[in-house]
Design a protein around this motif. Structure first.
Motif, PDB file in Angstrom:
ATOM      1  N   LEU A 223      -6.571  56.594  15.916  1.00  0.00           N
ATOM      2  CA  LEU A 223      -6.791  55.148  15.976  1.00  0.00           C
ATOM      3  C   LEU A 223      -7.125  54.578  14.605  1.00  0.00           C
ATOM      4  O   LEU A 223      -6.844  53.404  14.320  1.00  0.00           O
ATOM      5  CB  LEU A 223      -7.910  54.835  16.966  1.00  0.00           C
ATOM      6  N   THR A 248     -12.692  50.001  14.853  1.00  0.00           N
ATOM      7  CA  THR A 248     -11.525  50.100  15.728  1.00  0.00           C
ATOM      8  C   THR A 248     -11.893  50.189  17.204  1.00  0.00           C
ATOM      9  O   THR A 248     -11.015  50.284  18.050  1.00  0.00           O
ATOM     10  CB  THR A 248     -10.694  51.341  15.375  1.00  0.00           C
ATOM     11  N   LEU A 252      -9.873  50.733  21.400  1.00  0.00           N
ATOM     12  CA  LEU A 252      -9.873  52.055  22.026  1.00  0.00           C
ATOM     13  C   LEU A 252      -9.316  52.038  23.453  1.00  0.00           C
ATOM     14  O   LEU A 252      -8.470  52.874  23.798  1.00  0.00           O
ATOM     15  CB  LEU A 252     -11.288  52.644  21.999  1.00  0.00           C
ATOM     16  N   TYR A 255      -5.467  51.853  23.414  1.00  0.00           N
ATOM     17  CA  TYR A 255      -4.783  53.085  23.010  1.00  0.00           C
ATOM     18  C   TYR A 255      -4.871  54.151  24.104  1.00  0.00           C
ATOM     19  O   TYR A 255      -3.872  54.790  24.448  1.00  0.00           O
ATOM     20  CB  TYR A 255      -5.393  53.582  21.703  1.00  0.00           C
ATOM     21  N   VAL A 285      -0.515  52.631  18.312  1.00  0.00           N
ATOM     22  CA  VAL A 285      -1.467  52.201  17.275  1.00  0.00           C
ATOM     23  C   VAL A 285      -0.836  51.108  16.419  1.00  0.00           C
ATOM     24  O   VAL A 285      -1.510  50.154  16.011  1.00  0.00           O
ATOM     25  CB  VAL A 285      -1.901  53.399  16.416  1.00  0.00           C
ATOM     26  N   THR A 288      -1.003  47.947  18.258  1.00  0.00           N
ATOM     27  CA  THR A 288      -2.353  47.393  18.108  1.00  0.00           C
ATOM     28  C   THR A 288      -2.477  46.597  16.811  1.00  0.00           C
ATOM     29  O   THR A 288      -3.005  45.480  16.793  1.00  0.00           O
ATOM     30  CB  THR A 288      -3.385  48.531  18.137  1.00  0.00           C
TER      31      THR A 288
END
Length: 430
Positions: A223, A248, A252, A255, A285, A288
């Motif tokens: 991550l 991050t 979480l 992911y 990721v 994200t």
């Protein structure tokens, strides 16, 4: 078999349903032990497909293309299936996904076996934890289904998860795994979803395998790639997050569950799964990072405060344009190969480790100083030494106060000497 849980009981939490109190300080979060993922973000209630009278002509043409491929699947190679899954609109319908998803990860018909009964698996050590998580996942089920059908679906989900962790006993169940499993189950059914989930969970390139290790440290490491990717895309935005020390953690749940835990619209979830099933393991990721870039104006307009930014970023809007976001993520991946980012990620983790150790040392010193002030024998010893050097007539109260303050300062800066002395004294007494 013990499960991976996300331990976030180290301060106030930011809850997606409106509790935006301060999240834990960066890096105080222990990745080696995990609590229920709902403590990080509350699952949204899924909104399932609606019927529309109008369909984009491009999607209609793609639908005809998919149906042509499904009419003769042996004539279609893997690359063609992948192109259909990645391109605009994805695989369009669950009727298509039910057949194509297993093909994307190489599942064969021989692997599609009938599941055992729930009673056959009820003695497994993880049974109670899995049942608890499944019961919490009701918001991810189709709304309005009859009670009997819902119970049957819950049982199928429990069996699916237990079958995988029985098949691979070295894998550690994590809370959030059921969010992935329920998506596969809803689309593919209980027969096809088992080998599909196995392929995602076990193997050198299995995207869920890092989440199922003894600790969650591999997950945190992966991550962390989000931050240098974000910096490459928008350095000013990355600086803003770093200044606020957001870290991050807000991403979480995204992911761990491929966004299945956090998105409201079922169509968005399965669209992402279309792409993730044939993308590199680290691609979520990059998605994200692409979402954070897309929301850059909101981030810059927000107060540069960890709690405020964590709360903002944790909430995924219902109207995210995932087709555009996937295009951005693909571009970010092509321009920033994970191998090229490894030195930056390693440097980032070294800095975070130094920060963590300094914080632990400060806490250790404060605790040692407090214990020293409350230790009458040490204070009395220092008080006797002070009497040798202070002029006559100093009151006992002033002497005691001076000794207490000096001892506290001494221990604050040199707690190791105090502890070592206590250790050697205890050894001499043995």
């Amino acid at each position: 078999m013990e499960s991976n849980k996300l331990d976030t009981d180290v301060g106030d939490k930011c809850n997606l349903n409106g509790d935006c109190s301060s999240p834990p300080k960066k890096q105080s979060f222990n990745m080696n032990h995990a609590k229920n993922i709902d403590d990080i973000s509350t699952p949204s209630e899924l909104k399932f497909d609606q019927e529309f009278n109008f369909e984009d002509p491009d999607i209609s043409e793609k639908r005809r293309q998919i149906e042509k491929c499904l009419a003769d699947p042996d004539a279609v190679n893997l690359e063609e299936w992948q192109n259909l899954a990645k391109s605009k609109g994805g695989l369009i319908s669950d009727d298509y996904r039910k057949t194509i998803w297993p093909l994307l990860v190489g599942v064969t018909k021989e692997e599609m076996t009938e599941p055992p009964s729930l009673d056959d698996l009820s003695t497994h050590p993880e049974y109670n934890q899995v049942v608890l998580d499944v019961n919490r996942s009701l918001k991810r089920f189709p709304p309005g289904i009859p009670y009997e059908q819902r119970v049957a679906l819950q049982d199928q989900l429990t069996v699916l998860i237990l079958r995988v962790i029985i098949m691979y006993p070295h894998l550690k169940y994590y809370q959030g795994y059921h969010d992935v499993a329920i998506t596969l189950l809803l689309v593919c059914g209980d027969v096809s979803s088992f080998p599909l989930l196995c392929r995602l969970s076990h193997g050198p390139k299995a995207p869920l395998a890092p989440f199922m290790q003894t600790t969650m440290q591999p997950t945190q490491h992966l991550l962390n790639y989000m931050l240098p990717v974000l910096a490459k895309a928008d350095q000013g935005l990355a600086d803003c997050l770093e200044k606020a020390q957001v870290g991050t953690m807000f991403a979480l749940p995204w992911y761990l569950t491929w966004f299945g835990h956090s998105l409201n619209r079922y169509t968005d979830v399965v669209r992402l799964y279309d792409y993730f099933l044939c993308a590199p393991p680290l691609f979520p990721v990059y998605v994200t990072a692409a979402i954070v870039v897309y929301r850059g104006d909101e981030v810059r307009a927000c107060e540069c405060d960890m709690a405020m930014l964590h709360c903002l970023l944790s909430r995924l809007p219902d109207d995210l344009p995932f087709e555009d976001i996937l295009v951005t993520a693909k571009k970010l991946y092509e321009e920033n190969d994970p191998i090229d980012l490894e030195p930056e990620v390693a440097a980032l983790e070294r800095r975070e480790e130094v920060t963590r150790r300094l914080e632990e040392e400060r806490l250790k010193r404060r605790q040692a100083a407090l214990r020293a002030r409350n230790n009458p024998s040490l204070t009395a010893r220092l008080q006797r030494r002070l009497q040798r050097y202070l002029p006559p007539g100093v009151s006992r109260r002033a002497l005691l106060a001076t000794a207490t303050v000096l001892l506290g300062v001494y221990v604050y800066y040199r707690p190791d000497l105090l502890f070592n002395r206590k250790y050697h004294e205890s050894v001499r007494e043995l």
